[in-house]
Design a protein around this motif. Structure first.
Motif, PDB file in Angstrom:
ATOM      1  N   MET A   1      52.797  24.259  27.750  1.00 15.39           N
ATOM      2  CA  MET A   1      52.600  25.583  27.169  1.00 15.39           C
ATOM      3  C   MET A   1      51.684  26.404  28.065  1.00 15.39           C
ATOM      4  SD  MET A   1      51.244  26.467  23.393  1.00 15.39           S
ATOM      5  CE  MET A   1      51.396  28.100  22.789  1.00 15.39           C
ATOM      6  N   THR A   2      51.996  27.677  28.237  1.00 17.54           N
ATOM      7  CA  THR A   2      51.218  28.569  29.072  1.00 17.54           C
ATOM      8  C   THR A   2      49.951  28.996  28.349  1.00 17.54           C
ATOM      9  OG1 THR A   2      53.287  29.394  30.004  1.00 17.54           O
ATOM     10  CG2 THR A   2      51.348  30.701  30.391  1.00 17.54           C
ATOM     11  N   THR A   3      48.868  29.111  29.107  1.00 26.81           N
ATOM     12  CA  THR A   3      47.611  29.546  28.521  1.00 26.81           C
ATOM     13  C   THR A   3      47.710  30.992  28.062  1.00 26.81           C
ATOM     14  OG1 THR A   3      46.771  30.241  30.667  1.00 26.81           O
ATOM     15  CG2 THR A   3      46.265  27.992  29.976  1.00 26.81           C
ATOM     16  N   LYS A   4      46.721  31.397  27.292  1.00 23.98           N
ATOM     17  CA  LYS A   4      46.716  32.752  26.753  1.00 23.98           C
ATOM     18  C   LYS A   4      46.591  33.799  27.860  1.00 23.98           C
ATOM     19  CE  LYS A   4      44.672  35.595  23.232  1.00 23.98           C
ATOM     20  NZ  LYS A   4      43.833  35.673  22.070  1.00 23.98           N
ATOM     21  N   ASN A   5      45.688  33.591  28.788  1.00 23.35           N
ATOM     22  CA  ASN A   5      45.484  34.513  29.905  1.00 23.35           C
ATOM     23  C   ASN A   5      45.680  33.770  31.213  1.00 23.35           C
ATOM     24  OD1 ASN A   5      44.689  36.612  28.151  1.00 23.35           O
ATOM     25  ND2 ASN A   5      42.608  35.853  28.139  1.00 23.35           N
ATOM     26  N   GLN A   6      46.050  34.525  32.233  1.00 24.02           N
ATOM     27  CA  GLN A   6      46.195  33.937  33.564  1.00 24.02           C
ATOM     28  C   GLN A   6      45.383  34.747  34.559  1.00 24.02           C
ATOM     29  OE1 GLN A   6      49.988  32.816  35.009  1.00 24.02           O
ATOM     30  NE2 GLN A   6      50.665  32.001  33.070  1.00 24.02           N
ATOM     31  N   SER A   7      44.636  34.062  35.399  1.00 30.19           N
ATOM     32  CA  SER A   7      43.864  34.715  36.452  1.00 30.19           C
ATOM     33  C   SER A   7      44.663  34.701  37.736  1.00 30.19           C
ATOM     34  CB  SER A   7      42.533  34.002  36.666  1.00 30.19           C
ATOM     35  OG  SER A   7      41.708  34.170  35.549  1.00 30.19           O
ATOM     36  N   ILE A   8      44.692  35.842  38.398  1.00 33.95           N
ATOM     37  CA  ILE A   8      45.400  35.982  39.656  1.00 33.95           C
ATOM     38  C   ILE A   8      44.384  36.349  40.727  1.00 33.95           C
ATOM     39  CG2 ILE A   8      47.164  37.286  40.916  1.00 33.95           C
ATOM     40  CD1 ILE A   8      47.555  37.528  37.327  1.00 33.95           C
ATOM     41  N   GLU A   9      44.199  35.443  41.684  1.00 39.59           N
ATOM     42  CA  GLU A   9      43.308  35.711  42.812  1.00 39.59           C
ATOM     43  C   GLU A   9      44.030  36.649  43.779  1.00 39.59           C
ATOM     44  OE1 GLU A   9      40.150  34.771  43.354  1.00 39.59           O
ATOM     45  OE2 GLU A   9      40.050  33.641  41.481  1.00 39.59           O
ATOM     46  N   LEU A  10      43.376  37.740  44.121  1.00 39.06           N
ATOM     47  CA  LEU A  10      43.975  38.703  45.034  1.00 39.06           C
ATOM     48  C   LEU A  10      43.611  38.359  46.475  1.00 39.06           C
ATOM     49  CD1 LEU A  10      43.220  42.006  43.087  1.00 39.06           C
ATOM     50  CD2 LEU A  10      45.277  40.579  42.991  1.00 39.06           C
ATOM     51  N   THR A  11      44.593  38.355  47.336  1.00 41.52           N
ATOM     52  CA  THR A  11      44.351  38.147  48.758  1.00 41.52           C
ATOM     53  C   THR A  11      43.677  39.381  49.339  1.00 41.52           C
ATOM     54  OG1 THR A  11      46.315  36.742  48.859  1.00 41.52           O
ATOM     55  CG2 THR A  11      45.450  37.566  50.952  1.00 41.52           C
ATOM     56  N   TYR A  12      44.061  40.538  48.815  1.00 44.46           N
ATOM     57  CA  TYR A  12      43.519  41.817  49.271  1.00 44.46           C
ATOM     58  C   TYR A  12      42.935  42.540  48.062  1.00 44.46           C
ATOM     59  CZ  TYR A  12      46.439  40.522  53.175  1.00 44.46           C
ATOM     60  OH  TYR A  12      47.008  39.828  54.215  1.00 44.46           O
ATOM     61  N   PRO A  13      41.604  42.544  47.922  1.00 45.13           N
ATOM     62  CA  PRO A  13      40.964  43.158  46.749  1.00 45.13           C
ATOM     63  C   PRO A  13      41.332  44.636  46.607  1.00 45.13           C
ATOM     64  CG  PRO A  13      39.367  41.934  48.051  1.00 45.13           C
ATOM     65  CD  PRO A  13      40.629  41.988  48.848  1.00 45.13           C
ATOM     66  N   ILE A  14      41.258  45.105  45.366  1.00 49.90           N
ATOM     67  CA  ILE A  14      41.513  46.521  45.075  1.00 49.90           C
ATOM     68  C   ILE A  14      40.267  47.133  44.456  1.00 49.90           C
ATOM     69  CG2 ILE A  14      44.011  46.285  44.802  1.00 49.90           C
ATOM     70  CD1 ILE A  14      43.539  46.268  41.731  1.00 49.90           C
ATOM     71  N   ASP A  15      40.219  48.448  44.465  1.00 52.85           N
ATOM     72  CA  ASP A  15      39.124  49.194  43.851  1.00 52.85           C
ATOM     73  C   ASP A  15      39.521  49.560  42.424  1.00 52.85           C
ATOM     74  OD1 ASP A  15      38.042  52.100  43.151  1.00 52.85           O
ATOM     75  OD2 ASP A  15      36.596  51.155  44.494  1.00 52.85           O
ATOM     76  N   VAL A  16      38.677  49.181  41.476  1.00 51.92           N
ATOM     77  CA  VAL A  16      38.881  49.563  40.082  1.00 51.92           C
ATOM     78  C   VAL A  16      37.610  50.253  39.628  1.00 51.92           C
ATOM     79  CG1 VAL A  16      39.334  48.782  37.728  1.00 51.92           C
ATOM     80  CG2 VAL A  16      40.454  47.629  39.636  1.00 51.92           C
ATOM     81  N   ASP A  17      37.692  51.561  39.458  1.00 48.57           N
ATOM     82  CA  ASP A  17      36.540  52.351  39.025  1.00 48.57           C
ATOM     83  C   ASP A  17      35.325  52.124  39.910  1.00 48.57           C
ATOM     84  OD1 ASP A  17      38.061  53.420  36.922  1.00 48.57           O
ATOM     85  OD2 ASP A  17      37.501  51.773  35.588  1.00 48.57           O
ATOM     86  N   GLY A  18      35.552  52.091  41.233  1.00 54.30           N
ATOM     87  CA  GLY A  18      34.459  51.963  42.190  1.00 54.30           C
ATOM     88  C   GLY A  18      33.969  50.547  42.433  1.00 54.30           C
ATOM     89  N   ILE A  19      34.646  49.554  41.873  1.00 53.95           N
ATOM     90  CA  ILE A  19      34.248  48.154  42.034  1.00 53.95           C
ATOM     91  C   ILE A  19      35.366  47.407  42.750  1.00 53.95           C
ATOM     92  CG2 ILE A  19      33.679  46.012  40.797  1.00 53.95           C
ATOM     93  CD1 ILE A  19      32.658  47.841  38.511  1.00 53.95           C
ATOM     94  N   ASP A  20      34.998  46.619  43.775  1.00 51.46           N
ATOM     95  CA  ASP A  20      35.989  45.771  44.440  1.00 51.46           C
ATOM     96  C   ASP A  20      36.360  44.630  43.511  1.00 51.46           C
ATOM     97  OD1 ASP A  20      36.287  47.157  46.786  1.00 51.46           O
ATOM     98  OD2 ASP A  20      34.885  45.925  47.934  1.00 51.46           O
ATOM     99  N   VAL A  21      37.639  44.521  43.215  1.00 46.68           N
ATOM    100  CA  VAL A  21      38.136  43.490  42.308  1.00 46.68           C
ATOM    101  C   VAL A  21      38.927  42.476  43.124  1.00 46.68           C
ATOM    102  CG1 VAL A  21      39.681  43.050  40.360  1.00 46.68           C
ATOM    103  CG2 VAL A  21      38.163  45.028  40.328  1.00 46.68           C
ATOM    104  N   HIS A  22      38.520  41.207  43.015  1.00 53.08           N
ATOM    105  CA  HIS A  22      39.151  40.117  43.758  1.00 53.08           C
ATOM    106  C   HIS A  22      40.074  39.280  42.874  1.00 53.08           C
ATOM    107  CE1 HIS A  22      36.513  40.593  47.312  1.00 53.08           C
ATOM    108  NE2 HIS A  22      35.719  41.130  46.408  1.00 53.08           N
ATOM    109  N   LYS A  23      40.026  39.521  41.563  1.00 50.08           N
ATOM    110  CA  LYS A  23      40.817  38.733  40.628  1.00 50.08           C
ATOM    111  C   LYS A  23      41.226  39.625  39.462  1.00 50.08           C
ATOM    112  CE  LYS A  23      38.560  35.868  37.976  1.00 50.08           C
ATOM    113  NZ  LYS A  23      37.842  34.715  37.405  1.00 50.08           N
ATOM    114  N   LEU A  24      42.465  39.499  39.035  1.00 51.69           N
ATOM    115  CA  LEU A  24      42.948  40.179  37.839  1.00 51.69           C
ATOM    116  C   LEU A  24      43.232  39.128  36.778  1.00 51.69           C
ATOM    117  CD1 LEU A  24      45.498  42.706  39.389  1.00 51.69           C
ATOM    118  CD2 LEU A  24      43.257  43.246  38.410  1.00 51.69           C
ATOM    119  N   THR A  25      42.951  39.467  35.539  1.00 43.55           N
ATOM    120  CA  THR A  25      43.269  38.583  34.430  1.00 43.55           C
ATOM    121  C   THR A  25      44.395  39.217  33.633  1.00 43.55           C
ATOM    122  OG1 THR A  25      41.007  37.772  34.332  1.00 43.55           O
ATOM    123  CG2 THR A  25      42.381  37.393  32.393  1.00 43.55           C
TER     124      THR A  25
END
Length: 83
Positions: A1-25
């Motif tokens: 069974m798949t977990t409720k949330n999944q974390s995705i490690e980014l190879t190339y971080p993105i900017d979200v509201d002025g913060i470098d994000v390396h992982k999306l959930t």
């Protein structure tokens, strides 16, 4: 069974509201998420971006800066919720 949330490690971080994000959930999608996106007048690609942004709780514009390899990871993780 798949977990409720999944974390995705980014190879190339993105900017979200002025913060470098390396992982999306990515949270599990609900029918209401699909319906909200379907009511929009966007193309299929835009609908998918809006859906993923909602599931990751980031602005859609932030996902526009994802590297395509990271976007493909996001798509793959989303697909695991549907099987």
């Amino acid at each position: 069974m798949t977990t409720k949330n999944q974390s995705i490690e980014l190879t190339y971080p993105i900017d979200v509201d002025g913060i470098d994000v390396h992982k999306l959930t990515l949270r599990r999608p609900k029918v209401r998420d699909m319906l909200a996106v379907e009511k929009s007048a966007h193309s299929d690609a835009e609908k998918e971006i809006h859906l993923f942004a909602s599931l990751c709780e980031v602005p859609p514009a932030s996902l526009h800066d994802l590297d395509m390899s990271d976007y493909a990871k996001l798509q793959q993780h989303y697909q695991t919720f549907l099987s």
